[in-house]
Design a protein around this motif. Structure first.
Motif, PDB file in Angstrom:
ATOM      1  N   ALA A 123     -15.644 -21.483  40.656  1.00  0.00           N
ATOM      2  CA  ALA A 123     -14.611 -20.699  39.981  1.00  0.00           C
ATOM      3  C   ALA A 123     -14.078 -21.507  38.808  1.00  0.00           C
ATOM      4  O   ALA A 123     -14.066 -22.738  38.836  1.00  0.00           O
ATOM      5  CB  ALA A 123     -13.486 -20.366  40.946  1.00  0.00           C
ATOM      6  N   VAL A 124     -13.622 -20.814  37.788  1.00  0.00           N
ATOM      7  CA  VAL A 124     -13.052 -21.456  36.610  1.00  0.00           C
ATOM      8  C   VAL A 124     -11.528 -21.380  36.700  1.00  0.00           C
ATOM      9  O   VAL A 124     -10.966 -20.312  36.938  1.00  0.00           O
ATOM     10  CB  VAL A 124     -13.543 -20.770  35.311  1.00  0.00           C
ATOM     11  N   VAL A 125     -10.865 -22.515  36.517  1.00  0.00           N
ATOM     12  CA  VAL A 125      -9.403 -22.580  36.564  1.00  0.00           C
ATOM     13  C   VAL A 125      -8.852 -21.969  35.274  1.00  0.00           C
ATOM     14  O   VAL A 125      -9.152 -22.438  34.176  1.00  0.00           O
ATOM     15  CB  VAL A 125      -8.918 -24.041  36.730  1.00  0.00           C
ATOM     16  N   GLU A 126      -8.058 -20.909  35.413  1.00  0.00           N
ATOM     17  CA  GLU A 126      -7.447 -20.249  34.255  1.00  0.00           C
ATOM     18  C   GLU A 126      -6.019 -20.743  34.015  1.00  0.00           C
ATOM     19  O   GLU A 126      -5.586 -20.856  32.880  1.00  0.00           O
ATOM     20  CB  GLU A 126      -7.456 -18.740  34.442  1.00  0.00           C
ATOM     21  N   GLU A 127      -5.304 -20.991  35.093  1.00  0.00           N
ATOM     22  CA  GLU A 127      -3.946 -21.546  35.003  1.00  0.00           C
ATOM     23  C   GLU A 127      -3.791 -22.562  36.113  1.00  0.00           C
ATOM     24  O   GLU A 127      -4.388 -22.427  37.177  1.00  0.00           O
ATOM     25  CB  GLU A 127      -2.883 -20.459  35.191  1.00  0.00           C
ATOM     26  N   CYS A 128      -2.956 -23.562  35.857  1.00  0.00           N
ATOM     27  CA  CYS A 128      -2.791 -24.609  36.863  1.00  0.00           C
ATOM     28  C   CYS A 128      -1.374 -25.177  36.774  1.00  0.00           C
ATOM     29  O   CYS A 128      -0.920 -25.573  35.701  1.00  0.00           O
ATOM     30  CB  CYS A 128      -3.816 -25.710  36.625  1.00  0.00           C
ATOM     31  N   ARG A 174      -7.624 -29.319  35.815  1.00  0.00           N
ATOM     32  CA  ARG A 174      -7.060 -28.822  34.556  1.00  0.00           C
ATOM     33  C   ARG A 174      -7.623 -27.434  34.268  1.00  0.00           C
ATOM     34  O   ARG A 174      -8.639 -27.038  34.830  1.00  0.00           O
ATOM     35  CB  ARG A 174      -7.444 -29.750  33.408  1.00  0.00           C
ATOM     36  N   ARG A 175      -6.975 -26.758  33.363  1.00  0.00           N
ATOM     37  CA  ARG A 175      -7.449 -25.453  32.906  1.00  0.00           C
ATOM     38  C   ARG A 175      -8.864 -25.616  32.343  1.00  0.00           C
ATOM     39  O   ARG A 175      -9.144 -26.533  31.588  1.00  0.00           O
ATOM     40  CB  ARG A 175      -6.502 -24.919  31.837  1.00  0.00           C
ATOM     41  N   GLY A 176      -9.755 -24.707  32.735  1.00  0.00           N
ATOM     42  CA  GLY A 176     -11.135 -24.756  32.268  1.00  0.00           C
ATOM     43  C   GLY A 176     -12.080 -25.478  33.217  1.00  0.00           C
ATOM     44  O   GLY A 176     -13.292 -25.369  33.084  1.00  0.00           O
ATOM     45  N   ASP A 177     -11.545 -26.241  34.176  1.00  0.00           N
ATOM     46  CA  ASP A 177     -12.389 -26.943  35.148  1.00  0.00           C
ATOM     47  C   ASP A 177     -13.063 -25.953  36.081  1.00  0.00           C
ATOM     48  O   ASP A 177     -12.552 -24.860  36.332  1.00  0.00           O
ATOM     49  CB  ASP A 177     -11.555 -27.914  35.996  1.00  0.00           C
ATOM     50  N   LYS A 180      -4.690 -20.356  39.306  1.00  0.00           N
ATOM     51  CA  LYS A 180      -5.269 -19.022  39.170  1.00  0.00           C
ATOM     52  C   LYS A 180      -6.694 -19.263  38.705  1.00  0.00           C
ATOM     53  O   LYS A 180      -6.915 -20.015  37.747  1.00  0.00           O
ATOM     54  CB  LYS A 180      -4.530 -18.193  38.127  1.00  0.00           C
ATOM     55  N   VAL A 181      -7.637 -18.643  39.398  1.00  0.00           N
ATOM     56  CA  VAL A 181      -9.042 -18.860  39.073  1.00  0.00           C
ATOM     57  C   VAL A 181      -9.758 -17.522  38.900  1.00  0.00           C
ATOM     58  O   VAL A 181      -9.280 -16.486  39.358  1.00  0.00           O
ATOM     59  CB  VAL A 181      -9.761 -19.683  40.167  1.00  0.00           C
ATOM     60  N   SER A 182     -10.912 -17.579  38.228  1.00  0.00           N
ATOM     61  CA  SER A 182     -11.800 -16.420  38.167  1.00  0.00           C
ATOM     62  C   SER A 182     -13.166 -16.891  38.643  1.00  0.00           C
ATOM     63  O   SER A 182     -13.568 -18.019  38.404  1.00  0.00           O
ATOM     64  CB  SER A 182     -11.863 -15.852  36.753  1.00  0.00           C
TER      65      SER A 182
END
Length: 170
Positions: A53-58, A112-115, A78-80
Motif C-alpha cells: 500500500a502507498v502511504v497518502e497521509e501520515c 513518510r508520505r509516498g512510502d 491513510k493508505v491506498s
C-alpha cells in the motif's frame, strides 16, 4: 419577564443535553456493532492476503521516557492499495517500539508520505477489500462506556425537563 426567558434557556440547555446523551448512546452502540460485524466478516473471509500500500497521509505520535529519550512511535496512516486492478483506501496504524527505534536517528521518520508498506487485507461479503480490522481494546471500552454515560445524561436531562414543566404548571 426575565424568569420566563431564563426558564426557556434552561429547557433549551436540557434539550441540548438530552441530544448529547442520546448521541453518546447511539455512538456507543454503533461502535460496538460495527466492530463486531467487521471482525466477523474478517474471520469469515475466504480471501485474506498481504498487499503493498502507498502511504497518502501520515501522522506520528511519539512517546518519551523521563530522560526525554524516544521509546515508542505510533504512525496513524491513510493508505491506498490495489487488489485485482481496483484501488481501495483505508487506515492503518504502525507502532515502533524501543528495539526498532534503537538503531535510528532521533526524530527520524520511519514512515513518510509516498512510502510503500505491507498491509493485510480481506475480501468483504460485498466483494470489496478492506484492511484487517484493528482490535483496539481502548476503542471498544470507550464505546462500552459511552452507553451508560449517555444513559445517565439522558436520565438527568429528562428529570430536569420534567422539573421545569412541573414548575411551569404551578
Amino acid at each position: 419577564m426575565e424568569k420566563n426567558s431564563s426558564k426557556k434557556g434552561d429547557i433549551k440547555i436540557s434539550l441540548f443535553g438530552l441530544l448529547i446523551g442520546i448521541s453518546l448512546i447511539v455512538a456507543g452502540v454503533y461502535g460496538i456493532v460495527s466492530n463486531k460485524i467487521e471482525n466477523q466478516e474478517y474471520k469469515n473471509s475466504t480471501n485474506i492476503r498481504t498487499v503493498n500500500a502507498v502511504v497518502e497521509e501520515c501522522r506520528r505520535k511519539d512517546e518519551k521516557n523521563d530522560a526525554d529519550i524516544l521509546i515508542r512511535s505510533e504512525y496513524n496512516t491513510k493508505v491506498s492499495f490495489v487488489v485485482d486492478g481496483t484501488t481501495y483506501k483505508g487506515r492503518t496504524y504502525f507502532v515502533f517500539g524501543q528495539n526498532e527505534l534503537k538503531n535510528s536517528l532521533p526524530f527520524q521518520d520511519k514512515i513518510r508520505r509516498g512510502d510503500e508498506v505491507s498491509v493485510e487485507v480481506y475480501r468483504t461479503s460485498k466483494g470489496s477489500y478492506k484492511i484487517k480490522p484493528d482490535n483496539d481494546i481502548i476503542t471498544f471500552l470507550l464505546c462500552c462506556m459511552a452507553i451508560p454515560v449517555g444513559a445517565v445524561v439522558v436520565i438527568i436531562m429528562v428529570l430536569d425537563i420534567f422539573k421545569h414543566a412541573s414548575v411551569k404548571r404551578t
